[in-house]
Design a protein around this motif. Structure first.
Motif, PDB file in Angstrom:
ATOM      1  N   TYR A 130      58.544  36.925  64.851  1.00  0.00           N
ATOM      2  CA  TYR A 130      58.079  38.303  64.757  1.00  0.00           C
ATOM      3  C   TYR A 130      57.272  38.508  63.472  1.00  0.00           C
ATOM      4  O   TYR A 130      56.174  39.101  63.480  1.00  0.00           O
ATOM      5  N   ILE A 131      57.809  38.001  62.358  1.00  0.00           N
ATOM      6  CA  ILE A 131      57.127  38.128  61.074  1.00  0.00           C
ATOM      7  C   ILE A 131      55.847  37.299  61.058  1.00  0.00           C
ATOM      8  O   ILE A 131      54.827  37.710  60.472  1.00  0.00           O
ATOM      9  N   PHE A 132      55.868  36.125  61.713  1.00  0.00           N
ATOM     10  CA  PHE A 132      54.664  35.304  61.836  1.00  0.00           C
ATOM     11  C   PHE A 132      53.541  36.103  62.496  1.00  0.00           C
ATOM     12  O   PHE A 132      52.398  36.103  62.025  1.00  0.00           O
ATOM     13  N   GLY A 133      53.853  36.791  63.593  1.00  0.00           N
ATOM     14  CA  GLY A 133      52.842  37.577  64.297  1.00  0.00           C
ATOM     15  C   GLY A 133      52.285  38.698  63.451  1.00  0.00           C
ATOM     16  O   GLY A 133      51.081  38.984  63.491  1.00  0.00           O
TER      17      GLY A 133
ATOM     18  N   GLU B  41      40.922  34.854  68.903  1.00  0.00           N
ATOM     19  CA  GLU B  41      41.503  36.159  69.246  1.00  0.00           C
ATOM     20  C   GLU B  41      42.523  36.052  70.359  1.00  0.00           C
ATOM     21  O   GLU B  41      43.566  36.726  70.316  1.00  0.00           O
ATOM     22  N   TRP B  42      42.271  35.196  71.372  1.00  0.00           N
ATOM     23  CA  TRP B  42      43.198  35.119  72.505  1.00  0.00           C
ATOM     24  C   TRP B  42      44.571  34.609  72.070  1.00  0.00           C
ATOM     25  O   TRP B  42      45.607  35.060  72.576  1.00  0.00           O
ATOM     26  N   LEU B  43      44.599  33.696  71.096  1.00  0.00           N
ATOM     27  CA  LEU B  43      45.875  33.176  70.627  1.00  0.00           C
ATOM     28  C   LEU B  43      46.605  34.209  69.764  1.00  0.00           C
ATOM     29  O   LEU B  43      47.839  34.316  69.793  1.00  0.00           O
ATOM     30  N   THR B  44      45.844  34.973  69.009  1.00  0.00           N
ATOM     31  CA  THR B  44      46.436  36.056  68.228  1.00  0.00           C
ATOM     32  C   THR B  44      47.047  37.108  69.154  1.00  0.00           C
ATOM     33  O   THR B  44      48.107  37.674  68.866  1.00  0.00           O
ATOM     34  N   ARG B  45      46.397  37.348  70.293  1.00  0.00           N
ATOM     35  CA  ARG B  45      46.939  38.311  71.253  1.00  0.00           C
ATOM     36  C   ARG B  45      48.227  37.794  71.917  1.00  0.00           C
ATOM     37  O   ARG B  45      49.069  38.587  72.324  1.00  0.00           O
ATOM     38  N   VAL B  46      48.363  36.483  72.017  1.00  0.00           N
ATOM     39  CA  VAL B  46      49.631  35.916  72.509  1.00  0.00           C
ATOM     40  C   VAL B  46      50.764  36.275  71.548  1.00  0.00           C
ATOM     41  O   VAL B  46      51.845  36.715  71.963  1.00  0.00           O
TER      42      VAL B  46
ATOM     43  N   ALA C 101      45.497  43.876  70.620  1.00  0.00           N
ATOM     44  CA  ALA C 101      46.336  44.420  71.681  1.00  0.00           C
ATOM     45  C   ALA C 101      47.070  43.300  72.397  1.00  0.00           C
ATOM     46  O   ALA C 101      46.513  42.222  72.637  1.00  0.00           O
ATOM     47  N   PRO C 102      48.321  43.521  72.766  1.00  0.00           N
ATOM     48  CA  PRO C 102      49.053  42.521  73.552  1.00  0.00           C
ATOM     49  C   PRO C 102      48.498  42.435  74.971  1.00  0.00           C
ATOM     50  O   PRO C 102      47.877  43.384  75.465  1.00  0.00           O
ATOM     51  N   TYR C 103      48.738  41.328  75.622  1.00  0.00           N
ATOM     52  CA  TYR C 103      48.278  41.169  77.007  1.00  0.00           C
ATOM     53  C   TYR C 103      49.069  42.082  77.948  1.00  0.00           C
ATOM     54  O   TYR C 103      48.525  42.594  78.929  1.00  0.00           O
ATOM     55  N   PHE C 104      50.340  42.276  77.655  1.00  0.00           N
ATOM     56  CA  PHE C 104      51.166  43.165  78.480  1.00  0.00           C
ATOM     57  C   PHE C 104      52.386  43.570  77.668  1.00  0.00           C
ATOM     58  O   PHE C 104      52.718  42.941  76.660  1.00  0.00           O
TER      59      PHE C 104
ATOM     60  N   ALA D  51      50.715  38.763  69.483  1.00  0.00           N
ATOM     61  CA  ALA D  51      50.880  40.215  69.562  1.00  0.00           C
ATOM     62  C   ALA D  51      51.719  40.603  70.777  1.00  0.00           C
ATOM     63  O   ALA D  51      52.487  41.577  70.725  1.00  0.00           O
ATOM     64  N   THR D  52      51.600  39.837  71.860  1.00  0.00           N
ATOM     65  CA  THR D  52      52.401  40.106  73.060  1.00  0.00           C
ATOM     66  C   THR D  52      53.876  39.856  72.785  1.00  0.00           C
ATOM     67  O   THR D  52      54.739  40.655  73.173  1.00  0.00           O
ATOM     68  N   PHE D  53      54.171  38.739  72.110  1.00  0.00           N
ATOM     69  CA  PHE D  53      55.572  38.473  71.736  1.00  0.00           C
ATOM     70  C   PHE D  53      56.107  39.588  70.842  1.00  0.00           C
ATOM     71  O   PHE D  53      57.238  40.070  71.031  1.00  0.00           O
ATOM     72  N   ASN D  54      55.316  40.009  69.846  1.00  0.00           N
ATOM     73  CA  ASN D  54      55.777  41.063  68.944  1.00  0.00           C
ATOM     74  C   ASN D  54      56.033  42.367  69.681  1.00  0.00           C
ATOM     75  O   ASN D  54      56.978  43.099  69.370  1.00  0.00           O
TER      76      ASN D  54
END
Length: 391
Positions: free
Chosen positions: A177-180, A27-32, A116-119, A34-37
């Motif tokens: 972006y599409i990867f995320g 999950e933490w890597l998926t949120r990374v 959710a993104p980290y920030f 998500a943060t970029f997106n």
């Protein structure tokens, strides 16, 4: 010879990587991702009004300043074919998509963005999308009629900055972006139904592009009193070339050569073909309308026909200013997708991925149809000069 990894292979690789990584990413890597997106989405929100202003205003000024009989005729045909493509695609989609999307849960895409993104960093746009479009119309028409060369030079330089931003920042980052997006959808369990829709949509749009080309060349054949399918066969090399280049501008030499083989006068062909490479995007219109309708149905959005009518009318104008880079048309349309159809970040991402997956078909349809436009313009111009002669 240096190998160039084009946008379409990168997007397909991003989709595949997103699905694969979604099977085992924590999950933490998926949120990374998500943060970029989230950051990319914020930047996209900021740049879209500037993109519309920078592209549409100089485009209108170019058309208006050089207004003449041939220009107006070519622009009218290009805009007319683009509108016919948009409304025809909408009608076909309304009839076909409920059957194609049957069994796909409404609102499935809304569950994709559960991480959710980290920030996030707010990047508010300097103006709204409709304000940018109206300002572009005012400035474009004003520059055309007032012949304001100084302001025109500024806007042309601004357009160059926007085009460089698209080609150097937005397009290269799109695969990430599409990867995320596909990473999140895989972990949400929605990717299978989305991919099924993708495949069905690609088949439908390919068939619709063939019907559109048949209509365009039938129209040209009726006007010029010639065999439409023979003309279409003559333009086939331009179609095949565009499948590889994914660029109307890069295909101009082949399109021009094939148009001359149709019997269009060299001086007219050398004017119409480069112009149509910029303003005739009936294939791109078809892809955007079809994808927008399918994605809105997939997401469970209840959009009335009147909303799509307004969307198509404004999109046809926006397409005139679409930059000549792979994926440029969909980037120019993002603002309307968000402001008029209510698409959020996830839906826009799906639109972009689906559009680019079919980018070659749309570009090939655009450039092949340019030949039909040139034949019609040449025939009408001949008859206006010599009304007693059939051609």
């Amino acid at each position: 010879m240096k190998f160039k990894f084009g946008l379409l292979p990168r997007v397909l690789a991003a989709i595949a990587a997103g699905i694969l990584c979604g099977l085992f990413f924590p999950e933490w890597l998926t949120r990374v991702a998500a943060t970029f997106n989230a950051l990319f989405g914020q930047f996209l929100e900021f740049i879209i009004p500037l993109l519309i202003l920078g592209l549409v205003a100089p485009g209108i000024a170019d058309l208006g300043r050089n207004a003449g009989r041939l220009l107006l005729l070519t622009a009218a045909l290009a805009y007319g074919f683009t509108l016919i493509s948009g409304f025809g695609t909408y009608a076909a989609g309304r009839a076909l998509f409920p059957l194609l999307l049957r069994g796909t849960a409404a609102g499935a895409t809304a569950e994709a963005a559960t991480f959710a993104p980290y920030f996030t960093i707010p990047m508010p746009p300097v103006m709204g999308v409709m304000s940018a479009l109206l300002l572009a119309f005012v400035l474009g028409l004003g520059m055309a009629y007032a012949r304001s060369e100084r302001l025109k030079e500024v806007m042309v330089e601004f357009r160059s900055i926007i085009e460089r931003t698209i080609a150097g920042v937005l397009i290269p980052l799109l695969p990430l972006y599409i990867f995320g997006i596909f990473l999140s959808m895989t972990q949400s369990g929605q990717v299978t139904s989305i991919l099924e829709v993708f495949v069905k949509l690609i088949v439908v749009i390919f068939v619709l592009t063939l019907l559109l080309l048949a209509f365009q060349f039938t129209t040209a054949g009726l006007v010029a009193r010639r065999n439409p399918f023979a003309m279409l066969r003559t333009m086939l090399p331009a179609y095949l070339t565009a499948l590889g280049t994914q660029s109307s501008a890069a295909t101009i030499p082949v399109t021009l050569e094939r148009t001359l083989r149709l019997g269009v006068r060299p001086e007219l062909a050398s004017f119409v073909i480069p112009l149509c490479a910029t303003i005739h995007l009936s294939g791109s219109m078809m892809k955007i309308v079809a994808c927008a309708l399918a994605v809105s149905m997939l997401a469970g959005l209840q959009l009335p026909t009147t909303t799509f009518v307004g969307f198509i009318l404004l999109l046809a104008v926006t397409m005139v200013a679409a930059p000549g880079v792979p994926g440029g048309a969909i980037m120019a349309a993002v603002g309307l997708l968000e402001s008029m159809l209510g698409f959020d970040e996830t839906l826009v991402g799906l639109m972009i991925a689906t559009y680019i997956a079919m980018d070659s078909f749309g570009t090939a349809t655009n450039v092949t149809g340019d030949g039909a436009v040139a034949v019609i313009v040449d025939t009408i111009e001949r008859r206006m000069k010599r009304p007693d002669v059939p051609r």
